[in-house]
Design a protein around this motif. Structure first.
Motif, short mmCIF file in Angstrom:
data_model
loop_
_atom_site.label_atom_id
_atom_site.label_comp_id
_atom_site.label_asym_id
_atom_site.label_seq_id
_atom_site.Cartn_x
_atom_site.Cartn_y
_atom_site.Cartn_z
N GLY A 15 -0.34 7.62 -4.83
CA GLY A 15 -0.90 7.35 -3.52
C GLY A 15 -2.20 6.57 -3.56
N GLU A 16 -2.32 5.67 -2.59
CA GLU A 16 -3.57 4.91 -2.39
C GLU A 16 -4.27 5.35 -1.12
OE1 GLU A 16 -2.50 0.60 -4.21
OE2 GLU A 16 -1.01 1.45 -2.84
N TRP A 17 -3.47 5.75 -0.12
CA TRP A 17 -4.01 6.34 1.11
C TRP A 17 -3.19 7.58 1.43
CZ3 TRP A 17 -7.97 4.97 4.57
CH2 TRP A 17 -8.68 3.81 4.21
N ILE A 18 -3.82 8.53 2.12
CA ILE A 18 -3.13 9.76 2.50
C ILE A 18 -3.50 10.09 3.94
CG2 ILE A 18 -5.00 11.20 1.56
CD1 ILE A 18 -2.84 13.30 0.82
N PHE A 19 -2.48 10.43 4.75
CA PHE A 19 -2.76 10.89 6.11
C PHE A 19 -2.76 12.41 6.09
CE2 PHE A 19 1.75 9.92 5.81
CZ PHE A 19 2.39 11.04 6.34
N CYS A 20 -3.79 13.00 6.70
CA CYS A 20 -4.01 14.45 6.57
C CYS A 20 -4.17 15.12 7.92
CB CYS A 20 -5.29 14.72 5.77
SG CYS A 20 -5.19 14.30 4.03
N LEU A 21 -3.66 16.34 7.98
CA LEU A 21 -4.03 17.24 9.06
C LEU A 21 -5.25 18.02 8.60
CD1 LEU A 21 -0.64 18.73 10.34
CD2 LEU A 21 -1.96 16.84 11.28
N VAL A 73 0.85 -1.20 0.00
CA VAL A 73 0.00 0.00 0.00
C VAL A 73 0.88 1.24 0.00
CG1 VAL A 73 -1.82 1.27 1.18
CG2 VAL A 73 -1.79 -1.24 1.26
N TRP A 74 0.63 2.14 -0.95
CA TRP A 74 1.42 3.38 -1.10
C TRP A 74 0.72 4.51 -0.36
CZ3 TRP A 74 5.61 3.91 -4.87
CH2 TRP A 74 6.19 5.17 -4.85
N TRP A 75 1.44 5.10 0.61
CA TRP A 75 0.89 6.20 1.39
C TRP A 75 1.46 7.54 0.94
CZ3 TRP A 75 -2.59 6.41 5.55
CH2 TRP A 75 -3.13 5.17 5.93
N SER A 76 0.64 8.59 1.09
CA SER A 76 1.07 9.95 0.83
C SER A 76 0.84 10.79 2.09
CB SER A 76 0.27 10.55 -0.34
OG SER A 76 0.51 9.84 -1.53
N ILE A 135 -6.95 20.89 15.35
CA ILE A 135 -6.49 20.06 14.24
C ILE A 135 -6.62 18.58 14.60
CG2 ILE A 135 -4.43 19.40 12.90
CD1 ILE A 135 -3.52 22.32 13.12
N SER A 136 -7.05 17.78 13.63
CA SER A 136 -7.16 16.34 13.82
C SER A 136 -6.36 15.60 12.76
CB SER A 136 -8.63 15.90 13.77
OG SER A 136 -9.37 16.50 14.82
N PHE A 137 -6.08 14.33 13.04
CA PHE A 137 -5.23 13.49 12.17
C PHE A 137 -6.13 12.42 11.56
CE2 PHE A 137 -1.98 10.50 10.96
CZ PHE A 137 -0.80 11.22 10.83
N LEU A 138 -6.32 12.50 10.23
CA LEU A 138 -7.31 11.67 9.56
C LEU A 138 -6.67 10.87 8.43
CD1 LEU A 138 -10.43 11.34 9.88
CD2 LEU A 138 -10.69 13.04 8.06
N LEU A 139 -7.05 9.61 8.29
CA LEU A 139 -6.57 8.75 7.21
C LEU A 139 -7.65 8.68 6.12
CD1 LEU A 139 -5.17 5.78 9.37
CD2 LEU A 139 -4.09 7.97 8.81
N VAL A 140 -7.25 8.98 4.88
CA VAL A 140 -8.22 9.10 3.79
C VAL A 140 -7.84 8.15 2.65
CG1 VAL A 140 -9.33 10.66 2.15
CG2 VAL A 140 -8.57 11.53 4.39
N ASP A 141 -8.81 7.38 2.20
CA ASP A 141 -8.63 6.54 1.02
C ASP A 141 -8.65 7.45 -0.21
OD1 ASP A 141 -8.82 4.76 -1.11
OD2 ASP A 141 -10.33 3.50 -0.16
N MET A 142 -7.55 7.45 -0.98
CA MET A 142 -7.45 8.37 -2.11
C MET A 142 -8.31 7.95 -3.30
SD MET A 142 -3.45 9.57 -1.98
CE MET A 142 -3.69 10.92 -3.15
#
Length: 393
Positions: free
Chosen positions: A166-172, A122-125, A185-192
């Motif tokens: 990217g396949e998933w991205i972690f976002c602020l 899995v490729w993360w961004s 601010i929250s830390f969220l994991l998003v399916d791209m």
């Protein structure tokens, strides 16, 4: 500070060196040693080889499936991989988001996300910077509104490195506007692959689309993808940034590129120029000093002492060294380094290059690309302010 490696550590280095020699694909090593373009397949292929061995998450503790190496062993692994011509491990999954998931994620999140990161499947961004929020991440505006069992995300991230893969991205994301900016601010994991996510590449000076803009238009993200507590993301982000800025220093790649610089200087006939050799010597002294700084941190960690919070120092010096060796390579080749031929970055290019030395073809591209290093990961001007406040007092 004890800079001597133990017999056990030297044996470990030999083991790593032998394994990398036997398992690193020759075509990938050729590209790395000659600064040619690496494809997604090249990077993913090496990641999966490491993942199969259990070494992609080389910094992970055993409880999460890692090798449980000491800080010194991790350093030796990074060094041997770099000197052999292995690509840098794309850090966003195994080096950045994984430690956050381990430290602040719940058991279900750990079981869901860590195996795909460890295997290289899995490729993360990384979704941190925004058009108006680069070094000042506390000002992020991408909004995530809680609506029942999901968040609705709207906004834009930019400079997303390799985000086109990217396949998933972690976002602020901003979940509150009350109080200090950091507290909302929250830390969220998003399916791209989610509807409403759009990735638009940005073409850089070197002709490559290494970074991207990522747009979120009413993207539904399950609330179960929130890491830790809502509005506590700034704490998790600082945990991650310490890993990022240490990784950016990349002293081992600098040692490899120093040898490349020496090869170019000899091939171009400037090795015997004492003034030019002085410049190479000054660079080598800086690289050794940076390595000593890294080893100082490792020595403190090994002995159980608290190390200085010097991630900013490592980032400042490491990024400046990267720019300097790129500049010296250009100076070594002189006018034959100036032509920028984008196609020459591809392995097997058979075109004509001025001066006839094809090895010079990537030099302009490398020089252009390295202009970014003192800006990303928190600009060096901002890093110096942080160092002044936290280290010098």
């Amino acid at each position: 500070m004890d800079l001597a490696f133990t017999p056990q550590e030297l044996a470990f280095r030999d083991e790593i060196r032998g394994w990398v020699k036997d398992n690193l694909p020759a075509d990938i090593a050729h590209k790395v040693h000659n600064a040619l373009c690496l494809s997604r397949d090249d990077m993913q292929r090496w990641a999966k080889i490491l993942g199969k061995k259990g070494w992609l998450g080389y910094g992970w503790p055993k409880e999460f499936g890692g090798p449980g190496w000491t800080a010194v062993q991790k350093h030796l692994f990074e060094e041997e991989c770099a000197l052999a011509g292995a690509p840098r491990i794309v850090p966003f999954g195994p080096v950045m988001v994984a430690p956050v998931i381990m430290a602040f994620g719940n058991k279900e999140q750990q079981q869901r996300f860590l195996p795909g990161i460890a295997s290289g499947e899995v490729w993360w961004s990384q979704g941190y910077s925004e058009p108006g929020s680069g070094s000042d991440l506390a000002s992020v505006k991408t909004r995530a509104e809680r609506q029942g069992d999901h968040y609705l995300v709207n906004g834009q991230k930019t400079w997303t490195t390799l985000g086109q893969y990217g396949e998933w991205i972690f976002c602020l994301v901003r979940t509150s506007t009350e109080g200090k900016p950091q507290t909302g601010i929250s830390f969220l994991l998003v399916d791209m692959k989610s509807p409403g996510v759009t990735v638009r590449p940005i073409k850089l000076l070197d002709g490559e689309c290494e970074v991207n803009e990522v747009f979120f238009d009413n993207v539904k993200v399950p609330a179960e993808n929130l890491i830790g507590e809502e509005n506590k993301g700034w704490t998790y982000a600082k945990h991650l940034l310490s890993h990022e800025r240490t990784n950016i220093a990349d002293v081992n790649r600098a040692k490899r590129e120093l040898e490349r610089l020496k090869r170019i200087a000899k091939a171009e006939g400037v090795w015997d120029d004492l003034r030019f050799r002085d410049q190479i010597a000054l660079l080598e002294v800086d690289i050794v000093a940076l390595e000593m700084l890294v080893l100082r941190v490792l020595s403190a960690e090994k002995s159980g002492k608290n190390s200085l919070d010097i991630a900013g120092l490592l980032k400042i010096k490491g990024s400046e060294i990267q720019q300097r060796y790129a500049e010296l390579m250009m100076l070594a080749a002189g006018p034959f380094a100036l032509p920028f031929i984008e196609e020459a970055m591809e392995a097997g290019w058979q075109g004509n290059f001025p001066g006839g030395v094809v090895a010079n073809a990537p030099l302009a591209s490398t020089y252009f690309n390295m202009r970014k290093t003192t800006i990303y990961g928190g600009s060096n001007e901002v890093q110096r302010n942080i160092v002044a406040q936290t280290v010098l007092g």
